[in-house]
Design an enzyme around this catalytic site. Structure first.
Site, PDB file in Angstrom:
ATOM      1  N   HIS A   1       0.818  -1.221   0.000  1.00 21.36           N
ATOM      2  CA  HIS A   1       0.000   0.000   0.000  1.00 21.36           C
ATOM      3  C   HIS A   1       0.850   1.270   0.000  1.00 21.36           C
ATOM      4  O   HIS A   1       0.313   2.365  -0.199  1.00 21.36           O
ATOM      5  CB  HIS A   1      -0.927   0.027   1.215  1.00 21.36           C
ATOM      6  CG  HIS A   1      -1.919  -1.088   1.239  1.00 21.36           C
ATOM      7  ND1 HIS A   1      -2.831  -1.291   0.225  1.00 21.36           N
ATOM      8  CD2 HIS A   1      -2.132  -2.098   2.129  1.00 21.36           C
ATOM      9  CE1 HIS A   1      -3.563  -2.361   0.498  1.00 21.36           C
ATOM     10  NE2 HIS A   1      -3.151  -2.883   1.647  1.00 21.36           N
TER      11      HIS A   1
ATOM     12  N   ASP B   1      -2.568 -10.563  -2.416  1.00 22.15           N
ATOM     13  CA  ASP B   1      -3.118 -10.146  -1.125  1.00 22.15           C
ATOM     14  C   ASP B   1      -4.605  -9.832  -1.320  1.00 22.15           C
ATOM     15  O   ASP B   1      -5.027  -9.454  -2.417  1.00 22.15           O
ATOM     16  CB  ASP B   1      -2.357  -8.904  -0.627  1.00 22.15           C
ATOM     17  CG  ASP B   1      -2.759  -8.473   0.772  1.00 22.15           C
ATOM     18  OD1 ASP B   1      -2.061  -8.848   1.724  1.00 22.15           O
ATOM     19  OD2 ASP B   1      -3.791  -7.754   0.914  1.00 22.15           O
TER      20      ASP B   1
ATOM     21  N   ASP C   1      -4.539 -13.017   3.657  1.00 21.78           N
ATOM     22  CA  ASP C   1      -5.834 -12.529   4.148  1.00 21.78           C
ATOM     23  C   ASP C   1      -6.993 -12.902   3.227  1.00 21.78           C
ATOM     24  O   ASP C   1      -8.132 -12.485   3.448  1.00 21.78           O
ATOM     25  CB  ASP C   1      -5.796 -11.012   4.438  1.00 21.78           C
ATOM     26  CG  ASP C   1      -4.994 -10.213   3.436  1.00 21.78           C
ATOM     27  OD1 ASP C   1      -4.565 -10.782   2.411  1.00 21.78           O
ATOM     28  OD2 ASP C   1      -4.789  -9.008   3.667  1.00 21.78           O
TER      29      ASP C   1
HETATM   30  C1  OKP Z   1      -3.023  -4.337   4.643  1.00 22.45           C
HETATM   31  B1  OKP Z   1      -2.613  -5.500   3.728  1.00 22.45           B
HETATM   32  C2  OKP Z   1      -9.699  -3.448  10.186  1.00 22.45           C
HETATM   33  C3  OKP Z   1      -9.233  -2.315   9.282  1.00 22.45           C
HETATM   34  C4  OKP Z   1      -8.301  -2.825   8.258  1.00 22.45           C
HETATM   35  C5  OKP Z   1      -6.744  -1.878   6.722  1.00 22.45           C
HETATM   36  C6  OKP Z   1      -6.375  -2.940   5.777  1.00 22.45           C
HETATM   37  C7  OKP Z   1      -4.914  -2.942   5.490  1.00 22.45           C
HETATM   38  C8  OKP Z   1      -4.486  -4.209   4.839  1.00 22.45           C
HETATM   39  N1  OKP Z   1      -8.965  -3.562  11.364  1.00 22.45           N
HETATM   40  N2  OKP Z   1      -8.105  -1.959   7.176  1.00 22.45           N
HETATM   41  O1  OKP Z   1      -2.971  -5.358   2.397  1.00 22.45           O
HETATM   42  O2  OKP Z   1      -3.006  -6.785   4.216  1.00 22.45           O
HETATM   43 ZN    ZN Z   2      -4.183  -7.301   2.731  1.00 22.94          ZN
END
Ligand code: OKP
Ligand code: ZN
Length: 317
Positions: A137, A171, A260
């Site tokens: 990101h 991802d 994820d």
């Molecule tokens: C980072 B990577 C919930 C909010 C999560 C952020 C996501 C970031 C993901 N606790 N929002 O791409 O796994």
């Molecule tokens: Zn992610």
């Protein structure tokens, strides 16, 4: 297979993030990659090596120098190791705080990715850079989504001096940073499979109409998928993406690997079971490219080791 890993990531361990107005425990925890490292050591699937130390120039070449200095400076101003500073600029969200050890940990994550890239250049076929914090990101001058420096993109920039690079980002979230950093380039292909950004982070990019600009037109490809995507439709999408990688014929493949997409991930929304990661690894391995795996997200801490193990059984088969 070499696995690049350093314990320096522990210096970055925020306790909280702010999500929809609530203060909640930080999802991007040190235990994530410790769980992976532990399992892979137990299963003896690879040889662990420490990252080399590279010049900070590699970070400055991919990111805005003021942005890099900002993170370094803010980290140095944090008083206690457990404290977090939430920046109000160079940042896109409330999930990406700076601690005393953030610069150091993020720098070592870059070194971890670049060490892997150098090993590929020296002829290794599959290398796993167990990076933390993640990177996809992080944009030219913006931190966000638990990311500070774009590990995979910096490794890609490094490898692109030798030959064409394809980045496959699997991802659950769209890698807005990686996309941005190569958006106008035709020598680095960026392909991402992720949750529909209309409903999931990073919300503002990752739509299928984003295909690159200028010389880079046609060298970005996004596959946004609906929440609830299962193995069958994910596999079809993956095969289509891999066909595009093959047509591009890169010298190197970088996989931004997030776990994820797992059915029980606490912040995901796809339905992939653990066994699917072996299929994913197998499909990617069929390309027979020199491949650098860069760790991104994945938050079901106790299951991450199994996912990584299945992935490497698949890719090595
Ligand atoms: C980072 B990577 C919930 C909010 C999560 C952020 C996501 C970031 C993901 N606790 N929002 O791409 O796994
Ligand atoms: Zn992610």
């Amino acid at each position: 297979m070499r696995i690049i890993y350093s314990e320096t990531h522990r210096k970055h361990a925020p306790r909280w993030e702010f999500f929809e107005g609530e203060k909640i425990p930080y999802a991007e925890k040190p235990e994530r990659i410790e769980s992976i490292a532990k399992k892979l050591k137990e299963k003896k699937v690879g040889e662990f090596v420490s990252p080399k130390e590279y010049s900070e120039d590699l970070i400055y070449q991919s990111h805005n120098p003021h942005y890099v200095d900002f993170i370094k400076k803010k980290a140095s101003l944090v008083k206690n190791p457990q404290d977090s500073f939430f920046a109000s600029y160079y940042i896109m969200d409330t999930y990406t705080p700076i601690q005393q050890g953030t610069y150091q940990a993020a720098k070592v994550a870059v070194d971890t990715a670049v060490t892997g890239a150098e090993l590929l250049q020296n002829g290794e076929k599959i290398v796993y850079s167990l990076c933390r914090p993640p990177g996809h990101h992080a944009e030219h001058a913006t931190m966000g989504g638990y990311c500070y420096f774009n590990n995979a993109a910096i490794a890609a920039a490094y490898l692109s001096k030798t030959g064409k690079v394809a980045i496959l980002d699997v991802d659950f979230h769209h890698g807005n940073g990686t996309q941005q950093l190569f958006y106008d380039r035709s020598d680095v292909l960026y392909i991402s499979i992720h949750a529909d950004p209309a409903v999931k982070f990073p919300y503002e990019s990752g739509f299928s109409h984003e295909t690159g600009v200028g010389k880079g037109k046609g060298f970005t490809k996004n596959y946004p998928l609906p929440l609830g995507t299962d193995s069958t439709s994910y596999r079809k999408t993956l095969q289509d993406a891999l066909k595009k990688v093959k047509q591009f014929n890169p010298a190197f493949l970088i996989v931004s690997l997030g776990f994820d997409t797992y059915e029980k991930d606490p912040i995901g929304g796809f339905l992939l079971p653990i066994s699917f990661y072996e299929v994913m690894g197998k499909e990617i391995g069929l390309l027979k490219k020199s491949t650098l795996i860069v760790q991104e997200g994945g938050y079901a801490v106790d299951a991450l080791g199994d996912m990584a193990y299945h992935f490497f059984v698949g890719i090595s088969s």
